[in-house]
Design a protein around this motif. Structure first.
Motif, PDB file in Angstrom:
ATOM      1  N   ILE A 222      16.664  83.988  96.246  1.00 54.04           N
ATOM      2  CA  ILE A 222      18.025  83.446  96.326  1.00 54.04           C
ATOM      3  C   ILE A 222      17.982  81.928  96.509  1.00 54.04           C
ATOM      4  O   ILE A 222      18.780  81.186  95.920  1.00 54.04           O
ATOM      5  N   ILE A 223      17.037  81.448  97.342  1.00 47.87           N
ATOM      6  CA  ILE A 223      16.918  79.984  97.535  1.00 47.87           C
ATOM      7  C   ILE A 223      16.465  79.332  96.243  1.00 47.87           C
ATOM      8  O   ILE A 223      17.019  78.301  95.822  1.00 47.87           O
ATOM      9  N   GLY A 224      15.478  79.908  95.573  1.00 52.50           N
ATOM     10  CA  GLY A 224      14.993  79.355  94.319  1.00 52.50           C
ATOM     11  C   GLY A 224      14.057  78.191  94.503  1.00 52.50           C
ATOM     12  O   GLY A 224      13.852  77.678  95.609  1.00 52.50           O
ATOM     13  N   ARG A 225      13.492  77.739  93.380  1.00 44.32           N
ATOM     14  CA  ARG A 225      12.582  76.596  93.430  1.00 44.32           C
ATOM     15  C   ARG A 225      13.340  75.351  93.833  1.00 44.32           C
ATOM     16  O   ARG A 225      14.313  74.963  93.203  1.00 44.32           O
ATOM     17  N   GLU A 226      12.866  74.760  94.924  1.00 43.58           N
ATOM     18  CA  GLU A 226      13.466  73.536  95.485  1.00 43.58           C
ATOM     19  C   GLU A 226      14.940  73.750  95.810  1.00 43.58           C
ATOM     20  O   GLU A 226      15.738  72.809  95.821  1.00 43.58           O
ATOM     21  N   GLY A 227      15.342  74.996  96.035  1.00 41.92           N
ATOM     22  CA  GLY A 227      16.712  75.294  96.476  1.00 41.92           C
ATOM     23  C   GLY A 227      17.763  75.238  95.378  1.00 41.92           C
ATOM     24  O   GLY A 227      18.974  75.160  95.657  1.00 41.92           O
ATOM     25  N   ARG A 228      17.319  75.300  94.100  1.00 45.80           N
ATOM     26  CA  ARG A 228      18.320  75.150  93.028  1.00 45.80           C
ATOM     27  C   ARG A 228      19.247  76.364  92.928  1.00 45.80           C
ATOM     28  O   ARG A 228      20.436  76.215  92.599  1.00 45.80           O
ATOM     29  N   ILE A 230      20.323  78.465  95.431  1.00 45.67           N
ATOM     30  CA  ILE A 230      21.309  78.478  96.508  1.00 45.67           C
ATOM     31  C   ILE A 230      22.338  77.384  96.316  1.00 45.67           C
ATOM     32  O   ILE A 230      23.525  77.560  96.598  1.00 45.67           O
ATOM     33  N   ARG A 231      21.874  76.230  95.792  1.00 45.32           N
ATOM     34  CA  ARG A 231      22.847  75.152  95.536  1.00 45.32           C
ATOM     35  C   ARG A 231      23.798  75.546  94.401  1.00 45.32           C
ATOM     36  O   ARG A 231      24.999  75.228  94.442  1.00 45.32           O
ATOM     37  N   ALA A 232      23.269  76.225  93.394  1.00 37.97           N
ATOM     38  CA  ALA A 232      24.138  76.650  92.290  1.00 37.97           C
ATOM     39  C   ALA A 232      25.183  77.653  92.770  1.00 37.97           C
ATOM     40  O   ALA A 232      26.359  77.606  92.381  1.00 37.97           O
ATOM     41  N   ILE A 233      24.761  78.579  93.647  1.00 39.71           N
ATOM     42  CA  ILE A 233      25.720  79.563  94.183  1.00 39.71           C
ATOM     43  C   ILE A 233      26.786  78.883  95.017  1.00 39.71           C
ATOM     44  O   ILE A 233      27.992  79.170  94.878  1.00 39.71           O
ATOM     45  N   ARG A 275      17.910  89.200  88.105  1.00 43.76           N
ATOM     46  CA  ARG A 275      17.784  87.914  87.398  1.00 43.76           C
ATOM     47  C   ARG A 275      18.599  86.865  88.150  1.00 43.76           C
ATOM     48  O   ARG A 275      19.833  86.929  88.133  1.00 43.76           O
ATOM     49  N   ILE A 276      17.907  85.939  88.789  1.00 47.65           N
ATOM     50  CA  ILE A 276      18.578  84.918  89.592  1.00 47.65           C
ATOM     51  C   ILE A 276      18.135  83.551  89.083  1.00 47.65           C
ATOM     52  O   ILE A 276      16.984  83.135  89.284  1.00 47.65           O
ATOM     53  N   HIS A 277      19.026  82.866  88.403  1.00 48.96           N
ATOM     54  CA  HIS A 277      18.807  81.483  87.957  1.00 48.96           C
ATOM     55  C   HIS A 277      20.183  80.860  87.733  1.00 48.96           C
ATOM     56  O   HIS A 277      21.189  81.569  87.628  1.00 48.96           O
ATOM     57  N   PRO A 278      20.293  79.535  87.674  1.00 55.79           N
ATOM     58  CA  PRO A 278      21.611  78.869  87.608  1.00 55.79           C
ATOM     59  C   PRO A 278      22.499  79.366  86.471  1.00 55.79           C
ATOM     60  O   PRO A 278      23.712  79.541  86.658  1.00 55.79           O
ATOM     61  N   GLY A 279      21.936  79.558  85.277  1.00 60.78           N
ATOM     62  CA  GLY A 279      22.777  80.038  84.171  1.00 60.78           C
ATOM     63  C   GLY A 279      23.355  81.412  84.432  1.00 60.78           C
ATOM     64  O   GLY A 279      24.537  81.670  84.200  1.00 60.78           O
ATOM     65  N   ARG A 280      22.509  82.296  84.943  1.00 58.25           N
ATOM     66  CA  ARG A 280      22.963  83.642  85.280  1.00 58.25           C
ATOM     67  C   ARG A 280      23.960  83.614  86.426  1.00 58.25           C
ATOM     68  O   ARG A 280      24.919  84.395  86.461  1.00 58.25           O
ATOM     69  N   ILE A 281      23.777  82.709  87.376  1.00 54.78           N
ATOM     70  CA  ILE A 281      24.684  82.608  88.530  1.00 54.78           C
ATOM     71  C   ILE A 281      26.096  82.274  88.065  1.00 54.78           C
ATOM     72  O   ILE A 281      27.078  82.878  88.508  1.00 54.78           O
ATOM     73  N   GLU A 282      26.248  81.288  87.160  1.00 56.80           N
ATOM     74  CA  GLU A 282      27.581  80.904  86.677  1.00 56.80           C
ATOM     75  C   GLU A 282      28.254  82.067  85.961  1.00 56.80           C
ATOM     76  O   GLU A 282      29.456  82.309  86.130  1.00 56.80           O
ATOM     77  N   GLU A 283      27.492  82.815  85.174  1.00 54.13           N
ATOM     78  CA  GLU A 283      28.052  83.964  84.455  1.00 54.13           C
ATOM     79  C   GLU A 283      28.535  85.039  85.421  1.00 54.13           C
ATOM     80  O   GLU A 283      29.641  85.581  85.283  1.00 54.13           O
ATOM     81  N   VAL A 284      27.730  85.348  86.447  1.00 57.85           N
ATOM     82  CA  VAL A 284      28.102  86.387  87.412  1.00 57.85           C
ATOM     83  C   VAL A 284      29.290  85.949  88.252  1.00 57.85           C
ATOM     84  O   VAL A 284      30.162  86.754  88.606  1.00 57.85           O
TER      85      VAL A 284
END
Length: 367
Positions: A222-228, A230-233, A275-284
């Protein structure tokens, strides 16, 4: 000379011979014509007899047919006449019975009429006797009381009026006391009845939502690499994600309940999907926002359906639906509004007021 004599003789003999020849031929032709005419007459006579026989036969057949038809019509008419006679006889019997019944009723009515007249005469006689007796009693009463009829009537009316006023005053005071007691008791009963008819749920106040994780490894994803991640969420939902030492849990913090619900729904979808990444986060997040908006509309429609209210503007219904995510003084605002609307309807019904208007006011009082 001889030639001159023989020539006329020869001519005469020729003429005579021609006459005889033609006479014989004429006689023979006349005989043939006679025979022919006899044959024609015979044939004509035979044809005449044949035609007469055929005419007589046809005439007899026609007469027989006419006779049979006439007899059939006579039989039919006779049967119909018999049926009519039977119907007329039956009707006559019914009429006779009805007439007999009417005669009996007339006799009975005559007897009752006579009885009524006798009774009226007896009543008239009794009425006259009563009038005489009443006049005698009144005369005796006037002599005893030394009052006229009008004076006695005035005294009686005055006494009745005084007694009636006294009783009316007592009754008025009694009604006022009963009204005060019943009004207080009725008000308490109305409130108690309204409260007893609805049992609201108690919900603790909260500004955070806890999302459970399947394992501790999910926190790092959820935090991701370098926090990307969690920041996207946080950027997409407008909430704060608190990831601390709490085992297998992520805390979603936000004063806006709609954003908090969207964020919690987004996290649950991402965790189940993997699947947790910024693009997927915006879609969800976009899908979660649509789902929450649908829940808001359904909650507003359900509230109006449960309360029997119709004709409320869709924007107001949306605001009512958002109340299910709001809390105040340890109580869910949506449930509180439904509870207030129900209580208002019960009290309006007890007081004889407009129930739908009271329910509408109770439902919308926190918007």
């Amino acid at each position: 000379m001889t030639v001159y004599i023989l020539t006329p003789i020869a001519v005469l003999l020729g003429i005579l011979a021609g006459y005889l020849y033609f006479s014989r031929r004429a006689a023979a032709g006349l005989g043939s014509a006679r025979e022919q005419s006899e044959k024609i007459l015979t044939a004509a006579e035979n044809e005449k007899r044949r035609l007469l026989q055929e005419g007589e036969a046809k005439t007899r057949e026609r007469l027989l047919e006419m006779k049979e038809k006439f007899e059939e019509e006579v039989r039919e008419n006779t049967g119909e006449l018999k049926k009519r006679e039977r119907r007329l006889s039956a009707k006559e019997e019914v009429l006779d019975r009805k007439l007999a019944g009417l005669d009996a009723k007339e006799d009975e009515l005559a007897k009752k009429r006579q009885e009524i007249q006798d009774r009226e005469q007896r009543l008239q006689h009794e009425r006259e006797e009563n009038e005489k007796y009443r006049d005698e009693i009144l005369g005796k009463l006037e002599q005893v009381a030394q009052l006229s009829r009008e004076e006695a009537k005035q005294q009686l009316i005055a006494g009745i009026e005084a007694e009636a006023k006294h009783e009316a005053a007592k009754r008025i005071r009694q009604i006022e006391e009963e009204a005060r007691e019943s009004a207080e008791k009725r008000a308490k009963n109305i409130i108690a009845t309204a409260i007893s008819r609805y049992a609201g749920e108690y919900v603790t106040e909260r500004t955070v939502t806890v999302v459970n994780l399947p394992n501790e490894e999910m926190k790092g994803r959820i935090i991701g690499r370098e926090g990307r991640n969690i920041r996207a969420i946080e950027a997409a939902t407008g909430v704060d994600l608190i990831i601390d030492d709490t085992p297998e849990a992520v805390v979603v913090s936000c004063f806006d309940p709609i954003r908090r619900e969207v964020a919690a729904m987004t996290l649950q979808k991402l965790i189940s999907d993997g699947r947790i990444h910024p693009g997927r986060i915006e879609e969800v997040v976009k899908k979660a926002e649509k789902t929450v908006a649908q829940k808001v509309r359904e909650a507003g429609d359900q509230a109006t359906f449960d309360l029997g209210l119709h004709g409320i503007h869709p924007e107001i219904l949306r605001l009512v639906g958002t109340l299910q995510f709001r809390y105040s003084y340890a109580q869910n605002i949506y449930q509180h509004s439904l509870e207030v609307a129900f209580l208002c309807g019960v009290m309006a019904n007890e007081l004889g007021l407009n129930v739908k208007l009271a329910k509408r006011a109770g439902l919308l009082h926190d918007i």
